[in-house]
Write a protein that holds these residues in place. Sequence first.
Motif, PDB file in Angstrom:
ATOM      1  N   UNK A  52       0.827  -1.211   0.000  1.00 42.41           N
ATOM      2  CA  UNK A  52       0.000   0.000   0.000  1.00 42.41           C
ATOM      3  C   UNK A  52       0.862   1.262   0.000  1.00 42.41           C
ATOM      4  N   UNK A  53       1.896   1.278   0.838  1.00 42.63           N
ATOM      5  CA  UNK A  53       2.738   2.458   0.939  1.00 42.63           C
ATOM      6  C   UNK A  53       3.523   2.686  -0.350  1.00 42.63           C
ATOM      7  N   UNK A  54       3.950   1.611  -0.993  1.00 44.48           N
ATOM      8  CA  UNK A  54       4.634   1.760  -2.277  1.00 44.48           C
ATOM      9  C   UNK A  54       3.696   2.322  -3.332  1.00 44.48           C
ATOM     10  N   UNK A  55       2.388   2.089  -3.162  1.00 46.90           N
ATOM     11  CA  UNK A  55       1.397   2.624  -4.091  1.00 46.90           C
ATOM     12  C   UNK A  55       0.954   4.040  -3.759  1.00 46.90           C
ATOM     13  N   UNK A  56       1.586   4.663  -2.761  1.00 50.31           N
ATOM     14  CA  UNK A  56       1.270   6.044  -2.426  1.00 50.31           C
ATOM     15  C   UNK A  56       0.154   6.216  -1.415  1.00 50.31           C
ATOM     16  N   UNK A  57      -0.208   5.158  -0.717  1.00 47.72           N
ATOM     17  CA  UNK A  57      -1.287   5.231   0.273  1.00 47.72           C
ATOM     18  C   UNK A  57      -0.666   5.195   1.669  1.00 47.72           C
ATOM     19  N   UNK A  58      -0.671   6.349   2.335  1.00 47.29           N
ATOM     20  CA  UNK A  58      -0.075   6.480   3.654  1.00 47.29           C
ATOM     21  C   UNK A  58      -1.170   6.781   4.671  1.00 47.29           C
ATOM     22  N   UNK A  59      -0.862   6.589   5.921  1.00 43.51           N
ATOM     23  CA  UNK A  59      -1.883   6.766   6.940  1.00 43.51           C
ATOM     24  C   UNK A  59      -2.354   8.215   7.052  1.00 43.51           C
ATOM     25  N   UNK A  60      -1.593   9.161   6.501  1.00 42.45           N
ATOM     26  CA  UNK A  60      -1.887  10.573   6.726  1.00 42.45           C
ATOM     27  C   UNK A  60      -2.371  11.327   5.488  1.00 42.45           C
ATOM     28  N   UNK A  61      -2.368  10.716   4.288  1.00 43.33           N
ATOM     29  CA  UNK A  61      -2.598  11.542   3.092  1.00 43.33           C
ATOM     30  C   UNK A  61      -3.982  11.392   2.473  1.00 43.33           C
ATOM     31  N   UNK A  62      -4.884  10.661   3.112  1.00 38.89           N
ATOM     32  CA  UNK A  62      -6.266  10.629   2.656  1.00 38.89           C
ATOM     33  C   UNK A  62      -6.495   9.980   1.311  1.00 38.89           C
ATOM     34  N   UNK A  63      -5.592   9.104   0.882  1.00 39.18           N
ATOM     35  CA  UNK A  63      -5.793   8.379  -0.366  1.00 39.18           C
ATOM     36  C   UNK A  63      -6.770   7.219  -0.168  1.00 39.18           C
ATOM     37  N   UNK A 105      12.022 -13.436  10.719  1.00 37.65           N
ATOM     38  CA  UNK A 105      11.353 -13.097   9.460  1.00 37.65           C
ATOM     39  C   UNK A 105      10.182 -12.157   9.760  1.00 37.65           C
ATOM     40  N   UNK A 106       9.336 -12.563  10.706  1.00 42.58           N
ATOM     41  CA  UNK A 106       8.158 -11.753  11.024  1.00 42.58           C
ATOM     42  C   UNK A 106       8.571 -10.368  11.512  1.00 42.58           C
ATOM     43  N   UNK A 107       9.480 -10.339  12.464  1.00 39.77           N
ATOM     44  CA  UNK A 107       9.876  -9.044  13.018  1.00 39.77           C
ATOM     45  C   UNK A 107      10.542  -8.171  11.962  1.00 39.77           C
ATOM     46  N   UNK A 108      11.434  -8.752  11.172  1.00 40.37           N
ATOM     47  CA  UNK A 108      12.134  -7.966  10.168  1.00 40.37           C
ATOM     48  C   UNK A 108      11.195  -7.351   9.152  1.00 40.37           C
ATOM     49  N   UNK A 109      10.216  -8.133   8.672  1.00 39.58           N
ATOM     50  CA  UNK A 109       9.265  -7.621   7.686  1.00 39.58           C
ATOM     51  C   UNK A 109       8.390  -6.530   8.293  1.00 39.58           C
ATOM     52  N   UNK A 110       7.872  -6.773   9.496  1.00 41.48           N
ATOM     53  CA  UNK A 110       7.006  -5.782  10.141  1.00 41.48           C
ATOM     54  C   UNK A 110       7.774  -4.501  10.471  1.00 41.48           C
ATOM     55  N   UNK A 111       9.007  -4.657  10.955  1.00 38.95           N
ATOM     56  CA  UNK A 111       9.817  -3.479  11.275  1.00 38.95           C
ATOM     57  C   UNK A 111      10.150  -2.689  10.014  1.00 38.95           C
ATOM     58  N   UNK A 112      10.376  -3.382   8.914  1.00 36.47           N
ATOM     59  CA  UNK A 112      10.627  -2.728   7.630  1.00 36.47           C
ATOM     60  C   UNK A 112       9.418  -1.880   7.230  1.00 36.47           C
ATOM     61  N   UNK A 113       8.218  -2.428   7.362  1.00 35.08           N
ATOM     62  CA  UNK A 113       7.004  -1.686   7.011  1.00 35.08           C
ATOM     63  C   UNK A 113       6.808  -0.475   7.906  1.00 35.08           C
ATOM     64  N   UNK A 114       7.045  -0.644   9.208  1.00 34.01           N
ATOM     65  CA  UNK A 114       6.912   0.470  10.149  1.00 34.01           C
ATOM     66  C   UNK A 114       7.949   1.552   9.861  1.00 34.01           C
ATOM     67  N   UNK A 115       9.180   1.139   9.602  1.00 39.10           N
ATOM     68  CA  UNK A 115      10.230   2.104   9.279  1.00 39.10           C
ATOM     69  C   UNK A 115       9.925   2.826   7.977  1.00 39.10           C
ATOM     70  N   UNK A 116       9.343   2.117   7.023  1.00 43.81           N
ATOM     71  CA  UNK A 116       8.968   2.719   5.744  1.00 43.81           C
ATOM     72  C   UNK A 116       7.925   3.814   5.952  1.00 43.81           C
ATOM     73  N   UNK A 117       6.954   3.562   6.827  1.00 40.13           N
ATOM     74  CA  UNK A 117       5.940   4.570   7.128  1.00 40.13           C
ATOM     75  C   UNK A 117       6.584   5.820   7.732  1.00 40.13           C
ATOM     76  N   UNK A 118       7.520   5.615   8.648  1.00 44.24           N
ATOM     77  CA  UNK A 118       8.213   6.743   9.267  1.00 44.24           C
ATOM     78  C   UNK A 118       9.102   7.472   8.263  1.00 44.24           C
ATOM     79  N   UNK A 119       9.715   6.726   7.347  1.00 45.71           N
ATOM     80  CA  UNK A 119      10.612   7.332   6.362  1.00 45.71           C
ATOM     81  C   UNK A 119       9.855   8.241   5.403  1.00 45.71           C
TER      82      UNK A 119
END
Length: 263
Positions: A52-63, A105-119
Amino acid sequence: LEWLARHQADDGSWSDRCLGAGSQSKCEKNAPCSGPGGPYEMALSGLALLAFQAGGHYDFNGNRYSENVRRALDWMIACQRSDGGLLGSKQDRTRRRQFYPQFMYEHGIAAFALADACAVSHALGRPKNERHTEALGKALKFIEEMQHDDGGWRYTEHWEQPSDTSVTGWPMLALKSAREAGVGLDARQVEKVRAFFEARATGERGRTGYLNRGVHTEATTGVGMLARQFLLEEPDTPYVREAADFLAQHAEQTWPDRRSDAG
């Protein structure tokens, strides 16, 4: 993305329970999905978030799917362990250690997604979301604590045991995105990651091994490239150029029929 949105659980996660014909399934009743897989909620939710985030849908931008992203991040943070671990229901919540094999695996993938949101938020100059930033800090601490003596990660918290390239790729990407989010990384931790990948470089055409210099699949060569491009900041080294040429040739040799069909 529409398929993912339709299969999101009511609590904001994605899991095997969303698929198939069970009581919590989000599939069409007359056409349930096959092969729902196992209960790896954090990994599945992390992968969906990354899409979703790669598609431009972020928690803050109302997409269109911003609400799906917000719900998923809220669920992820609410389920984070006190030690920072982003782990699924396979983990016994009463135990700090004795993790199930796929925990990194689980932690790394989830942490990557969370870090991506912050980035993304950081790149746009937005004020920090304190909940996201705090959760990311805890997730990074867990990654630091679970790093093995050889610089990588694997299926166990026993740091003296060897790591493997497949597992290591996900915490590596989480660290990469954390740095993009403005988080200062421990230089010693990054140098340990560098030593890990150097120890698995075969010295032949940019290839990277799995547990050592033995190559079981060229996917590990791709992970070695990712590490050098995104975390170690060596995007144009001879290693990367050689690996790119090798993988391109490998693909052409492995899938000639598909290539000709596409043409």
